[in-house]
Design a protein around this motif. Structure first.
Motif, PDB file in Angstrom:
ATOM      1  N   THR A   1       0.844  -1.190   0.000  1.00  0.00           N
ATOM      2  CA  THR A   1       0.000   0.000   0.000  1.00  0.00           C
ATOM      3  C   THR A   1       0.887   1.250   0.000  1.00  0.00           C
ATOM      4  OG1 THR A   1      -1.927   1.042   1.042  1.00  0.00           O
ATOM      5  CG2 THR A   1      -0.224   0.210   2.512  1.00  0.00           C
ATOM      6  N   THR A   2       0.263   2.410  -0.027  1.00  0.00           N
ATOM      7  CA  THR A   2       1.019   3.660  -0.159  1.00  0.00           C
ATOM      8  C   THR A   2       1.555   4.146   1.187  1.00  0.00           C
ATOM      9  OG1 THR A   2      -0.973   4.999   0.141  1.00  0.00           O
ATOM     10  CG2 THR A   2      -0.422   4.343  -2.112  1.00  0.00           C
ATOM     11  N   VAL A   3       2.564   5.012   1.125  1.00  0.00           N
ATOM     12  CA  VAL A   3       3.121   5.624   2.334  1.00  0.00           C
ATOM     13  C   VAL A   3       2.037   6.436   3.045  1.00  0.00           C
ATOM     14  CG1 VAL A   3       4.807   7.282   3.216  1.00  0.00           C
ATOM     15  CG2 VAL A   3       5.449   5.706   1.395  1.00  0.00           C
ATOM     16  N   ALA A   4       1.219   7.154   2.257  1.00  0.00           N
ATOM     17  CA  ALA A   4       0.161   7.984   2.835  1.00  0.00           C
ATOM     18  C   ALA A   4      -0.828   7.141   3.634  1.00  0.00           C
ATOM     19  CB  ALA A   4      -0.564   8.745   1.729  1.00  0.00           C
ATOM     20  N   LYS A   5      -1.193   5.973   3.083  1.00  0.00           N
ATOM     21  CA  LYS A   5      -2.129   5.092   3.789  1.00  0.00           C
ATOM     22  C   LYS A   5      -1.503   4.532   5.060  1.00  0.00           C
ATOM     23  CE  LYS A   5      -5.928   2.839   1.432  1.00  0.00           C
ATOM     24  NZ  LYS A   5      -6.401   1.621   0.751  1.00  0.00           N
ATOM     25  N   CYS A   6      -0.227   4.164   4.983  1.00  0.00           N
ATOM     26  CA  CYS A   6       0.473   3.657   6.162  1.00  0.00           C
ATOM     27  C   CYS A   6       0.511   4.711   7.265  1.00  0.00           C
ATOM     28  CB  CYS A   6       1.897   3.248   5.791  1.00  0.00           C
ATOM     29  SG  CYS A   6       2.000   1.691   4.914  1.00  0.00           S
ATOM     30  N   MET A   7       0.831   5.948   6.894  1.00  0.00           N
ATOM     31  CA  MET A   7       0.864   7.037   7.869  1.00  0.00           C
ATOM     32  C   MET A   7      -0.517   7.262   8.474  1.00  0.00           C
ATOM     33  SD  MET A   7       3.968   8.147   8.134  1.00  0.00           S
ATOM     34  CE  MET A   7       3.698   9.694   8.995  1.00  0.00           C
ATOM     35  N   LEU A   8      -1.533   7.197   7.629  1.00  0.00           N
ATOM     36  CA  LEU A   8      -2.910   7.399   8.085  1.00  0.00           C
ATOM     37  C   LEU A   8      -3.290   6.352   9.127  1.00  0.00           C
ATOM     38  CD1 LEU A   8      -5.709   8.837   7.648  1.00  0.00           C
ATOM     39  CD2 LEU A   8      -6.170   7.079   5.943  1.00  0.00           C
ATOM     40  N   LEU A   9      -3.026   5.094   8.828  1.00  0.00           N
ATOM     41  CA  LEU A   9      -3.419   4.010   9.730  1.00  0.00           C
ATOM     42  C   LEU A   9      -2.539   3.972  10.979  1.00  0.00           C
ATOM     43  CD1 LEU A   9      -4.105   1.292   7.002  1.00  0.00           C
ATOM     44  CD2 LEU A   9      -5.798   2.523   8.360  1.00  0.00           C
ATOM     45  N   ASN A  10      -1.288   4.396  10.850  1.00  0.00           N
ATOM     46  CA  ASN A  10      -0.395   4.429  12.008  1.00  0.00           C
ATOM     47  C   ASN A  10      -0.813   5.502  13.012  1.00  0.00           C
ATOM     48  OD1 ASN A  10       1.966   2.863  12.815  1.00  0.00           O
ATOM     49  ND2 ASN A  10       3.011   4.818  12.945  1.00  0.00           N
ATOM     50  N   ASN A  11      -1.576   6.496  12.529  1.00  0.00           N
ATOM     51  CA  ASN A  11      -2.082   7.539  13.415  1.00  0.00           C
ATOM     52  C   ASN A  11      -3.147   7.019  14.385  1.00  0.00           C
ATOM     53  OD1 ASN A  11      -0.483   9.619  12.479  1.00  0.00           O
ATOM     54  ND2 ASN A  11      -1.930  10.284  10.937  1.00  0.00           N
ATOM     55  N   LEU A  12      -3.558   5.764  14.206  1.00  0.00           N
ATOM     56  CA  LEU A  12      -4.541   5.156  15.116  1.00  0.00           C
ATOM     57  C   LEU A  12      -3.886   4.647  16.401  1.00  0.00           C
ATOM     58  CD1 LEU A  12      -6.622   3.079  12.522  1.00  0.00           C
ATOM     59  CD2 LEU A  12      -7.215   5.299  13.500  1.00  0.00           C
ATOM     60  N   THR A  13      -2.572   4.731  16.503  1.00  0.00           N
ATOM     61  CA  THR A  13      -1.840   4.227  17.677  1.00  0.00           C
ATOM     62  C   THR A  13      -2.402   4.723  19.010  1.00  0.00           C
ATOM     63  OG1 THR A  13       0.200   3.954  16.415  1.00  0.00           O
ATOM     64  CG2 THR A  13       0.415   4.099  18.797  1.00  0.00           C
ATOM     65  N   PRO A  14      -2.754   6.030  19.170  1.00  0.00           N
ATOM     66  CA  PRO A  14      -3.299   6.479  20.467  1.00  0.00           C
ATOM     67  C   PRO A  14      -4.570   5.741  20.883  1.00  0.00           C
ATOM     68  CG  PRO A  14      -2.684   8.364  19.131  1.00  0.00           C
ATOM     69  CD  PRO A  14      -2.573   7.163  18.248  1.00  0.00           C
ATOM     70  N   ILE A  15      -5.374   5.324  19.910  1.00  0.00           N
ATOM     71  CA  ILE A  15      -6.595   4.568  20.238  1.00  0.00           C
ATOM     72  C   ILE A  15      -6.225   3.225  20.849  1.00  0.00           C
ATOM     73  CG2 ILE A  15      -8.622   3.416  19.267  1.00  0.00           C
ATOM     74  CD1 ILE A  15      -8.785   5.626  17.189  1.00  0.00           C
ATOM     75  N   PHE A  16      -5.272   2.520  20.233  1.00  0.00           N
ATOM     76  CA  PHE A  16      -4.868   1.207  20.735  1.00  0.00           C
ATOM     77  C   PHE A  16      -4.160   1.325  22.084  1.00  0.00           C
ATOM     78  CE2 PHE A  16      -4.663   0.512  15.990  1.00  0.00           C
ATOM     79  CZ  PHE A  16      -5.866  -0.170  15.926  1.00  0.00           C
ATOM     80  N   THR A  17      -3.355   2.373  22.258  1.00  0.00           N
ATOM     81  CA  THR A  17      -2.670   2.575  23.537  1.00  0.00           C
ATOM     82  C   THR A  17      -3.670   2.846  24.651  1.00  0.00           C
ATOM     83  OG1 THR A  17      -0.821   3.549  22.323  1.00  0.00           O
ATOM     84  CG2 THR A  17      -0.844   3.867  24.696  1.00  0.00           C
ATOM     85  N   SER A  18      -4.640   3.715  24.388  1.00  0.00           N
ATOM     86  CA  SER A  18      -5.651   4.053  25.399  1.00  0.00           C
ATOM     87  C   SER A  18      -6.548   2.863  25.693  1.00  0.00           C
ATOM     88  CB  SER A  18      -6.495   5.240  24.909  1.00  0.00           C
ATOM     89  OG  SER A  18      -5.693   6.377  24.679  1.00  0.00           O
ATOM     90  N   LEU A  19      -6.902   2.119  24.638  1.00  0.00           N
ATOM     91  CA  LEU A  19      -7.739   0.928  24.829  1.00  0.00           C
ATOM     92  C   LEU A  19      -7.014  -0.107  25.676  1.00  0.00           C
ATOM     93  CD1 LEU A  19     -10.496  -0.268  23.961  1.00  0.00           C
ATOM     94  CD2 LEU A  19      -9.327  -1.313  22.015  1.00  0.00           C
ATOM     95  N   GLY A  20      -5.725  -0.309  25.404  1.00  0.00           N
ATOM     96  CA  GLY A  20      -4.930  -1.247  26.197  1.00  0.00           C
ATOM     97  C   GLY A  20      -4.810  -0.812  27.647  1.00  0.00           C
ATOM     98  N   SER A  21      -4.606   0.493  27.872  1.00  0.00           N
ATOM     99  CA  SER A  21      -4.510   1.015  29.248  1.00  0.00           C
ATOM    100  C   SER A  21      -5.807   0.776  30.011  1.00  0.00           C
ATOM    101  CB  SER A  21      -4.208   2.517  29.210  1.00  0.00           C
ATOM    102  OG  SER A  21      -2.933   2.758  28.702  1.00  0.00           O
TER     103      SER A  21
END
Length: 314
Positions: free
Chosen positions: A112-132
């Motif tokens: 996939t594209t770099v732009a899509k990877c960056m977009l999906l990687n921006n979801l990290t705070p959701i996973f971190t907060s959900l894990g906490s």
């Protein structure tokens, strides 16, 4: 009353110092895309990551070795107490988890594209907060959640702006999301480790385990381990000393004051700061949407930092 005010003043000073530390760390890691671009004029992606970790291991490991003699007696009393077997396993795991995240990111770019990877990687705070919340019962008030929603909106809007059609395969999107999940897991692990280990120790383990895991990967996929040209040598030194040594190490250091959820949210500014640096260094075009996204993300972070969920619980 005076004692209470003094305690609050100390806590406030420590909090301000932690925010300043995180800001400096953000600037340091934002140089990573520039150094990676320069390094990959000669090295492959895996060899670039290997050099980043190996150089940190050499420089800061040697520095720790020199300082060890003076601190040996104190550390024997403070760092070996109350450290469980699970903590040691967790310490070894930070390298494994961080490398898995980086490798998944690298593989996703093939589909996939770099732009899509960056977009999906921006979801990290959701996973971190959900894990906490799921693992440690972390509470998030409305102020923090609204701030996170605003910051994510700004970051994701910038990602959608860069998509330009959104080509790519579903497998690439899945791998990019998994990379964000593992990155969020890494932040959770570092937050737990900070109660027993200093930031340098955590990063030495991350880079030691990570370097060892990357050796066979580089050997079988790329062949060349180290750079030979001046520009690539400078680039990997920058990655190891500035991005890893100051950036990632200071991120870990401030997690004794700041929650991993807030740290991952704050790091949404990284691609924006990287774009600003590329604009300053390479005179790359910087549109109005980037400035607008920067303002929106910053607004969300400002709102989130005033929440109690942004700090570590006692």
């Amino acid at each position: 009353m005076q004692s209470s005010e003094l305690s609050q003043s100390k806590e406030r000073s420590a909090y301000i110092l932690a925010i300043a530390t995180l800001t400096f760390a953000l600037i340091a890691i934002s140089f990573a895309p520039i150094f990676i671009r320069l390094s990959e004029t000669e090295l492959g992606a895996n060899a670039t990551i290997f050099n980043r970790m190996f150089i940190f291991l050499l420089v800061f490991g040697f520095g720790r070795f020199l300082a060890r003699g003076q601190q040996e007696e104190d550390e024997a009393e403070t760092t070996t107490q109350d450290i469980t077997t699970s903590q040691w396993w967790l310490l070894g795991g930070v390298g494994v988890i961080s490398i898995i995240s980086l490798v998944l990111w690298a593989i996703s770019l093939q589909y996939t594209t770099v732009a899509k990877c960056m977009l999906l990687n921006n979801l990290t705070p959701i996973f971190t907060s959900l894990g906490s919340w799921l693992l440690f019962g972390k509470k998030f008030d409305r102020r923090f959640l609204i701030g996170m929603a605003i910051a994510l909106t700004g970051a994701l809007a910038l990602g959608f702006e860069d998509l330009k059609g959104g080509e790519g395969l579903l497998i690439g999107d899945i791998l990019a999301i998994l990379s964000a999940v593992f990155l969020g897991t890494y932040f959770l692990m570092v937050e737990q480790l900070r109660s027993n280990f200093d930031a340098t120790t955590i990063l030495l383990w991350r880079c030691g385990v990570g370097s060892a895991m990357l050796v066979p990967l580089v050997f079988f996929t790329e062949g060349q381990f180290f750079p030979t040209t001046k520009i690539a040598i400078i680039a990997v030194l920058g990655l190891g000393i500035l991005c890893e040594g100051f950036g990632q190490r200071l991120i870990a250091a401030c997690m004794d004051q700041l929650s991993c959820s807030f740290v991952s949210l704050f790091l949404l500014l990284e691609p924006i700061v990287s774009a600003l640096l590329a604009w300053a260094i390479f005179t790359e075009a910087l549109g109005f949407t980037t400035w607008l996204g920067f303002a929106v993300v910053l607004t969300g972070i400002y709102l989130a930092q005033s929440s109690s969920a942004a700090v570590q619980e006692a």
